[in-house]
Design a protein around this motif. Structure first.
Motif, mmCIF file in Angstrom:
data_model
loop_
_atom_site.group_PDB
_atom_site.id
_atom_site.type_symbol
_atom_site.label_atom_id
_atom_site.label_comp_id
_atom_site.label_asym_id
_atom_site.label_seq_id
_atom_site.Cartn_x
_atom_site.Cartn_y
_atom_site.Cartn_z
ATOM 1 N N SER A 28 -9.609 1.930 -2.472
ATOM 2 C CA SER A 28 -9.471 2.306 -1.069
ATOM 3 C C SER A 28 -8.079 2.802 -0.762
ATOM 4 C CB SER A 28 -9.445 0.693 -0.234
ATOM 5 O OG SER A 28 -10.955 0.205 -0.734
ATOM 6 N N VAL A 29 -8.023 3.963 0.217
ATOM 7 C CA VAL A 29 -6.880 4.474 0.443
ATOM 8 C C VAL A 29 -6.820 4.542 2.080
ATOM 9 C CG1 VAL A 29 -5.267 6.675 0.320
ATOM 10 C CG2 VAL A 29 -7.021 5.659 -1.643
ATOM 11 N N VAL A 30 -5.629 4.145 2.510
ATOM 12 C CA VAL A 30 -5.428 4.324 4.066
ATOM 13 C C VAL A 30 -4.097 5.229 4.035
ATOM 14 C CG1 VAL A 30 -5.075 3.099 6.344
ATOM 15 C CG2 VAL A 30 -6.359 1.928 4.450
ATOM 16 N N PRO A 31 -4.394 6.514 4.720
ATOM 17 C CA PRO A 31 -3.107 7.277 4.811
ATOM 18 C C PRO A 31 -2.688 6.771 6.275
ATOM 19 C CG PRO A 31 -5.283 8.558 4.681
ATOM 20 C CD PRO A 31 -5.794 7.072 4.926
ATOM 21 N N LEU A 32 -1.302 6.665 5.992
ATOM 22 C CA LEU A 32 -0.272 6.130 7.045
ATOM 23 C C LEU A 32 0.493 7.313 7.679
ATOM 24 C CD1 LEU A 32 1.233 2.776 5.768
ATOM 25 C CD2 LEU A 32 -0.921 3.234 7.186
ATOM 26 N N GLY A 33 0.403 8.511 6.852
ATOM 27 C CA GLY A 33 1.161 9.630 7.317
ATOM 28 C C GLY A 33 0.568 10.784 6.531
ATOM 29 N N VAL A 34 0.398 11.875 6.838
ATOM 30 C CA VAL A 34 -0.149 13.030 6.149
ATOM 31 C C VAL A 34 0.539 14.231 6.286
ATOM 32 C CG1 VAL A 34 -2.455 12.010 6.480
ATOM 33 C CG2 VAL A 34 -1.956 13.897 7.926
ATOM 34 N N LYS A 35 1.577 14.635 7.193
ATOM 35 C CA LYS A 35 2.033 15.674 7.477
ATOM 36 C C LYS A 35 3.510 16.003 6.706
ATOM 37 C CE LYS A 35 -0.578 16.306 11.197
ATOM 38 N NZ LYS A 35 -1.918 17.116 11.131
ATOM 39 N N TYR A 46 0.970 6.842 2.074
ATOM 40 C CA TYR A 46 -0.625 6.415 1.489
ATOM 41 C C TYR A 46 -0.773 5.106 0.869
ATOM 42 C CZ TYR A 46 -1.300 11.544 2.165
ATOM 43 O OH TYR A 46 -1.561 12.556 2.905
ATOM 44 N N LEU A 47 -1.426 4.221 1.689
ATOM 45 C CA LEU A 47 -1.685 2.881 1.304
ATOM 46 C C LEU A 47 -2.818 3.007 0.258
ATOM 47 C CD1 LEU A 47 -1.466 0.330 4.106
ATOM 48 C CD2 LEU A 47 0.353 1.028 2.662
ATOM 49 N N VAL A 48 -2.655 2.359 -1.264
ATOM 50 C CA VAL A 48 -3.565 2.384 -2.049
ATOM 51 C C VAL A 48 -3.956 0.896 -2.564
ATOM 52 C CG1 VAL A 48 -4.392 3.174 -4.399
ATOM 53 C CG2 VAL A 48 -2.947 4.811 -2.962
ATOM 54 N N ALA A 49 -5.277 0.366 -2.646
ATOM 55 C CA ALA A 49 -5.397 -0.628 -3.135
ATOM 56 C C ALA A 49 -6.771 -0.566 -4.007
ATOM 57 C CB ALA A 49 -5.981 -1.717 -2.065
ATOM 58 N N ALA A 50 -6.985 -1.260 -4.905
ATOM 59 C CA ALA A 50 -7.987 -1.374 -5.806
ATOM 60 C C ALA A 50 -9.130 -1.919 -4.823
ATOM 61 C CB ALA A 50 -8.082 -2.522 -6.806
ATOM 62 N N ALA A 51 -10.497 -1.433 -4.940
ATOM 63 C CA ALA A 51 -11.589 -1.722 -4.213
ATOM 64 C C ALA A 51 -11.857 -2.998 -3.844
ATOM 65 C CB ALA A 51 -12.762 -0.794 -4.375
ATOM 66 N N GLY A 52 -11.894 -3.505 -2.647
ATOM 67 C CA GLY A 52 -12.107 -5.153 -2.478
ATOM 68 C C GLY A 52 -10.750 -5.982 -2.311
ATOM 69 N N SER A 53 -9.780 -5.224 -2.537
ATOM 70 C CA SER A 53 -8.659 -6.090 -2.717
ATOM 71 C C SER A 53 -7.725 -5.941 -1.541
ATOM 72 C CB SER A 53 -7.680 -5.513 -4.015
ATOM 73 O OG SER A 53 -6.300 -6.103 -3.918
ATOM 74 N N PRO A 54 -7.069 -6.975 -0.890
ATOM 75 C CA PRO A 54 -6.356 -6.661 0.176
ATOM 76 C C PRO A 54 -5.060 -6.354 0.091
ATOM 77 C CG PRO A 54 -6.378 -9.041 -0.298
ATOM 78 C CD PRO A 54 -7.116 -8.412 -1.408
ATOM 79 N N ASP A 55 -4.556 -6.103 -1.171
ATOM 80 C CA ASP A 55 -3.354 -5.781 -1.792
ATOM 81 C C ASP A 55 -2.747 -4.561 -1.945
ATOM 82 O OD1 ASP A 55 -2.882 -8.702 -1.512
ATOM 83 O OD2 ASP A 55 -3.378 -9.037 -3.560
ATOM 84 N N TYR A 56 -2.095 -3.965 -1.071
ATOM 85 C CA TYR A 56 -1.841 -2.472 -1.430
ATOM 86 C C TYR A 56 -0.376 -2.034 -1.901
ATOM 87 C CZ TYR A 56 -5.727 -1.628 1.623
ATOM 88 O OH TYR A 56 -7.272 -1.598 2.205
ATOM 89 N N ILE A 57 -0.470 -0.949 -2.457
ATOM 90 C CA ILE A 57 0.887 -0.367 -2.905
ATOM 91 C C ILE A 57 1.041 0.823 -2.055
ATOM 92 C CG2 ILE A 57 -0.012 1.169 -4.687
ATOM 93 C CD1 ILE A 57 3.249 -1.030 -4.938
#
Length: 318
Positions: A28-35, A46-57
């Motif tokens: 799961s990826v959540v872009p916090l900034g793209v420009k 870009y926040l990245v987590a293993a699918a189903g995990s609440p813990d992001y890098i």
């Protein structure tokens, strides 16, 4: 003959896409900034987590709070902004120390929780010496001029060596990139189980940089691409094709990006890169640039890549 080749390309793309959609997501990826500039509240992160995990890098940290606010508003997180920033983000991987990739981390440091910052030695040295020095900013690091506040532990990545990302199920391998004269950037190959996601910080093309960084990276990726273990590539396209080589400043155009991914296709086999998700990052939002870059990438995508243009705060699953 041409019609037969086009039909084969379509079948391969549909087949790859169908397999990808039928499999459970790995990331799961959540872009916090793209420009890639100008938009101070929407810079590379870009926040990245293993699918189903609440813990992001967090891969780079140009903008944090504005992106988290949008992610919470779009229901990417069922948590408060402060909870995401302090508790869900377990650490940062910084590709290089340019301000548009670290400003969000610096500005939010006073209210952040203690966590690690990962990067190549040259990047972390700049963060510690030029930012966490009590002149540019308080010393939130674990070295440098006293008193060191030890909020962040700076952890050096060894190129090519896999490192576990603390408090997440993820691990990472770092590969050096060339980002213009005197600036080393980084590609992060993030692993979750047997699946991989590749994020490239700012980079120039090998032919412009007079380097072989990208070629070495593509070589390392060949077995992962062939085994369909590489779920997505995040790579920049900062300027339109008309940008003169002398004014690229260690960045890519659509033509250079597609040429580089063509090298990967040549090494791994053209069929296995068709339909590969490629997330386009770091577009410079000067007037007219973004639309032109998107049009040029789409028009010249003879590799059959699945081009994705991310939106701030909108989750993407791979």
């Amino acid at each position: 003959m041409l019609m037969r080749q086009l039909l084969l390309l379509l079948v391969l793309c549909v087949s790859w896409s169908a397999r990808a959609q039928s499999a459970s997501p790995a990331f799961s990826v959540v872009p916090l900034g793209v420009k890639g500039g100008l938009a101070e509240g929407n810079l590379s992160a870009y926040l990245v987590a293993a699918a189903g995990s609440p813990d992001y890098i967090c891969l780079d940290a140009g903008s944090l709070r504005p992106g988290v606010e949008k992610a919470v508003a779009s229901h990417a997180f069922a948590a408060s902004v402060d909870e995401v920033l302090r508790q869900r983000i377990k650490g940062y991987c910084l590709s290089h120390p340019h301000l548009d990739h670290v400003a969000g981390l610096l500005l939010n440091a006073p209210d952040d929780a203690a966590k690690p910052i990962y990067g190549l030695a040259s990047c972390l040295a700049t963060v510690q010496q030029d930012y966490f020095n009590w002149r540019a900013w308080p010393n939130f690091g674990n070295g440098g001029p006293p008193p060191a506040l030890h909020k962040y532990e700076l952890r050096t990545l060894v190129p090519g060596q896999e490192t576990a990302l603390e408090n997440t199920p993820l691990s990472v391998r770092a590969f050096p990139l060339s980002h213009g004269p005197g600036m080393q950037s980084t590609a992060f190959l993030v692993r979750s189980g047997a699946s991989y996601l590749l994020y490239l910080g700012d980079t120039g093309a090998d032919e412009i940089e007079k380097a072989h960084c990208l070629h070495d990276l593509w070589l390392a990726l060949v077995p992962l691409v062939q085994a369909r273990q590489l779920k997505a590539v995040f790579i920049e396209a900062s300027y339109p094709n008309a940008q003169p080589p002398t004014q690229l400043f260690g960045h890519l155009t659509p033509a250079l990006l597609l040429r580089e991914l063509g090298v990967l296709a040549g090494l791994a086999g053209p069929a296995v890169v068709r339909g590969l998700p490629v997330v386009i990052t770091h577009l410079k939002p000067s007037p007219g640039n973004e639309a032109l870059i998107k049009a040029q990438l789409t028009a010249d995508n003879t590799l059959g890549l699945r081009l994705i243009f991310p939106e701030q705060g909108r989750m993407i699953n791979f």
